[in-house]
Motif scaffolding. Sequence first.
Motif, mmCIF file in Angstrom:
data_model
loop_
_atom_site.group_PDB
_atom_site.id
_atom_site.type_symbol
_atom_site.label_atom_id
_atom_site.label_comp_id
_atom_site.label_asym_id
_atom_site.label_seq_id
_atom_site.Cartn_x
_atom_site.Cartn_y
_atom_site.Cartn_z
ATOM 1 N N ARG A 83 1.322 8.968 -3.303
ATOM 2 C CA ARG A 83 -0.079 8.976 -3.756
ATOM 3 C C ARG A 83 -0.248 9.611 -5.132
ATOM 4 O O ARG A 83 -1.121 9.227 -5.890
ATOM 5 C CB ARG A 83 -0.953 9.683 -2.726
ATOM 6 N N GLN A 84 0.586 10.584 -5.464
ATOM 7 C CA GLN A 84 0.534 11.207 -6.788
ATOM 8 C C GLN A 84 0.905 10.209 -7.887
ATOM 9 O O GLN A 84 0.471 10.332 -9.019
ATOM 10 C CB GLN A 84 1.480 12.399 -6.869
ATOM 11 N N PHE A 108 0.461 6.845 -7.563
ATOM 12 C CA PHE A 108 -0.247 5.586 -7.323
ATOM 13 C C PHE A 108 -1.249 5.337 -8.412
ATOM 14 O O PHE A 108 -1.998 6.037 -8.843
ATOM 15 C CB PHE A 108 -0.924 5.653 -5.932
ATOM 16 N N ASN A 153 0.842 -1.195 0.000
ATOM 17 C CA ASN A 153 0.000 0.000 0.000
ATOM 18 C C ASN A 153 0.885 1.256 0.000
ATOM 19 O O ASN A 153 2.110 1.172 0.131
ATOM 20 C CB ASN A 153 -0.982 -0.014 1.179
ATOM 21 N N ALA A 154 0.249 2.405 -0.156
ATOM 22 C CA ALA A 154 0.982 3.676 -0.275
ATOM 23 C C ALA A 154 1.848 3.952 0.953
ATOM 24 O O ALA A 154 2.986 4.419 0.831
ATOM 25 C CB ALA A 154 0.015 4.825 -0.512
ATOM 26 N N GLU A 155 1.322 3.654 2.127
ATOM 27 C CA GLU A 155 2.076 3.914 3.357
ATOM 28 C C GLU A 155 3.339 3.050 3.437
ATOM 29 O O GLU A 155 4.399 3.528 3.832
ATOM 30 C CB GLU A 155 1.188 3.662 4.586
ATOM 31 N N ASP A 207 2.451 11.912 0.271
ATOM 32 C CA ASP A 207 1.752 12.645 -0.779
ATOM 33 C C ASP A 207 2.393 12.406 -2.148
ATOM 34 O O ASP A 207 1.700 12.297 -3.158
ATOM 35 C CB ASP A 207 1.720 14.143 -0.479
#
Length: 69
Positions: free
Chosen positions: A66-67, A69, A50-52, A63
């Motif tokens: 997430r950009q 992802f 996941n992103a984290e 952030d």
Amino acid sequence: MLQIGELKQTKAYQEAYKKGFKEGFREGFRAARIQTKLDMIPKLRKLDWNAEEIAEFLELNLDIIRQHF
């Protein structure tokens, strides 16, 4: 008036050139390292990270992850 060849021989010019070269090299190296990390995001996503997890592993801001992802 100094000609370009004479200017390049001055100590001030040589020091400024070296400083600029070193800073440019460092900035280019830094940008390449960040791009390498960004290129890893899709590969880590395929592993179901996941992103984290990706942000922590790559040591990048969440952030930014997430950009991409």
